[in-house]
Design a protein around this motif. Structure first.
Motif, PDB file in Angstrom:
ATOM      1  N   TYR A   1       5.605   6.463  -2.619  1.00 44.08           N
ATOM      2  CA  TYR A   1       4.229   6.297  -3.089  1.00 44.08           C
ATOM      3  C   TYR A   1       3.328   5.769  -1.976  1.00 44.08           C
ATOM      4  N   LYS A   2       2.031   6.043  -2.147  1.00 46.95           N
ATOM      5  CA  LYS A   2       1.017   5.554  -1.207  1.00 46.95           C
ATOM      6  C   LYS A   2      -0.293   5.365  -1.959  1.00 46.95           C
ATOM      7  N   VAL A   3      -0.894   4.208  -1.803  1.00 42.11           N
ATOM      8  CA  VAL A   3      -2.202   3.947  -2.419  1.00 42.11           C
ATOM      9  C   VAL A   3      -3.268   4.676  -1.607  1.00 42.11           C
ATOM     10  N   VAL A   4      -3.966   5.618  -2.248  1.00 47.58           N
ATOM     11  CA  VAL A   4      -4.986   6.389  -1.533  1.00 47.58           C
ATOM     12  C   VAL A   4      -6.382   5.801  -1.741  1.00 47.58           C
TER      13      VAL A   4
ATOM     14  N   LEU B   1       0.812  -1.215   0.000  1.00 47.89           N
ATOM     15  CA  LEU B   1       0.000   0.000   0.000  1.00 47.89           C
ATOM     16  C   LEU B   1       0.848   1.269   0.000  1.00 47.89           C
ATOM     17  N   GLU B   2       2.063   1.164   0.470  1.00 48.43           N
ATOM     18  CA  GLU B   2       2.983   2.306   0.398  1.00 48.43           C
ATOM     19  C   GLU B   2       4.416   1.811   0.410  1.00 48.43           C
ATOM     20  N   GLY B   3       5.295   2.671  -0.099  1.00 46.21           N
ATOM     21  CA  GLY B   3       6.702   2.286  -0.151  1.00 46.21           C
ATOM     22  C   GLY B   3       7.524   3.339  -0.865  1.00 46.21           C
ATOM     23  N   THR B   4       8.780   2.996  -1.107  1.00 39.50           N
ATOM     24  CA  THR B   4       9.713   3.893  -1.785  1.00 39.50           C
ATOM     25  C   THR B   4      10.346   3.154  -2.959  1.00 39.50           C
TER      26      THR B   4
ATOM     27  N   ILE C   1       5.221  11.177  -4.177  1.00 40.30           N
ATOM     28  CA  ILE C   1       5.995  12.344  -3.760  1.00 40.30           C
ATOM     29  C   ILE C   1       7.417  12.166  -4.279  1.00 40.30           C
ATOM     30  N   LEU C   2       7.870  13.135  -5.046  1.00 41.25           N
ATOM     31  CA  LEU C   2       9.198  13.041  -5.642  1.00 41.25           C
ATOM     32  C   LEU C   2      10.271  13.542  -4.676  1.00 41.25           C
TER      33      LEU C   2
END
Length: 299
Positions: free
Chosen positions: A209-212, A177-180, A224-225
């Motif tokens: 990143y994150k799955v919203v 669901l989220e990570g880099t 997010i960069l």
């Protein structure tokens, strides 16, 4: 009038104003030269030469605006202005719009519309782009109104101090669901190449990143960069096996039935004002084509 103003303290007594402007106010040598020639650098309301020695309580003022022109035709355009002050303007660029005129596209660009807006609002500005987006990527773009703002924000951008947030709609459901994503991005075919690939020869590139929202066979992902490479989000999400909807360059050519460009929107910017250092948190709503895509994928 937009100015930088500073009262001289004891520690700067006897310093040449040129050094004071460069070292303490962060003004470039090039800008100091032009502002000096144009008598836009004042001490106690009087123009001075750059070898002037500062005195305690001197009031130093630099007028940031100068007469400038640009070889771009102003065109009336409906601009979605998200934020504006004396130093910058931030516009929510619509999809399928080129940012700056090219040899083959001299009109209809964001810069054409901005110059018309500046003219209509009696602002003596040229278009100084701090950030850019691909033609098919929508969202927030920063434009500086004067040389000092452009210099400060370009420096912040190069040092990755401006936080850029994106929303993407991707094929399939991500495993986490989220990570880099920390994978180097490389341009394999020389200076003229457009396509980017994951390759150890490339520059280090980091996307958080994150799955919203999780859909039936798609995810809405916030990215997010941490670095700002060309096509970074598009290449990184493809590397995870989840290309962006509508991205025929890195993904599925059959997506045109759902959306006619990559479903990628630069919705957020966190930055410091170049002159006042106020922290700005700017957001833009999703464009209608991405909202329509999400509704189709929910069915």
């Amino acid at each position: 009038m937009c100015t930088i103003e500073k009262k001289v303290e004891e520690e700067h007594k006897g310093k040449k104003i040129r050094l004071f402007l460069k070292e303490d106010l962060g003004i470039s040598s090039r800008m100091i030269r032009s502002a000096s020639i144009e008598k836009r650098i004042l001490v106690n309301k009087v123009p001075v030469k750059m070898d002037y020695l500062l005195k305690v309580n001197d009031n130093v003022v630099v007028n940031l605006f100068k007469e400038e022109s640009q070889n771009i035709t102003p065109e009336p355009m409906d601009l979605d202005i998200v934020y504006e002050d004396d130093d910058i303007i931030v516009v929510n660029k619509r999809p399928n719009m080129i940012v700056h005129p090219t040899k083959n596209n001299k009109s209809g660009t964001l810069a054409n519309g901005l110059l018309h807006y500046f003219k209509e609002t009696n602002q003596k500005c040229i278009v100084r782009l701090v950030s850019r987006l691909d033609m098919d990527t929508s969202g927030l773009i920063i434009i500086a109104k004067h040389q000092f703002a452009h210099m400060q924000l370009s420096k912040d951008m190069s040092e990755d101090k401006i936080e850029k947030r994106y929303i993407a709609v991707v094929h399939g459901n991500l495993e986490k669901l989220e990570g880099t994503i920390d994978l180097p991005i490389y341009r394999p075919d020389g200076e003229g190449a457009v396509r980017r690939v994951i390759d150890s020869r490339g520059q280090r590139s980091i996307t958080h990143y994150k799955v919203v929202e999780r859909l039936k066979n798609a995810d809405i992902v916030e990215c997010i960069l941490e670095t700002g490479r060309t096509h970074q989000i598009r290449v990184h999400l493809k590397a995870l096996g989840h290309p962006i909807y509508g991205d025929t360059f890195y993904g599925d050519e059959n997506d045109n039935e759902l959306i006619n460009r990559q479903a990628l929107h630069a919705y957020g910017l966190n930055l410091e004002s170049p002159r006042t250092k106020e922290v700005l948190e700017l957001r833009a709503t999703l464009p209608s084509d991405i909202e329509n895509l999400i509704n189709l994928l929910k069915v």
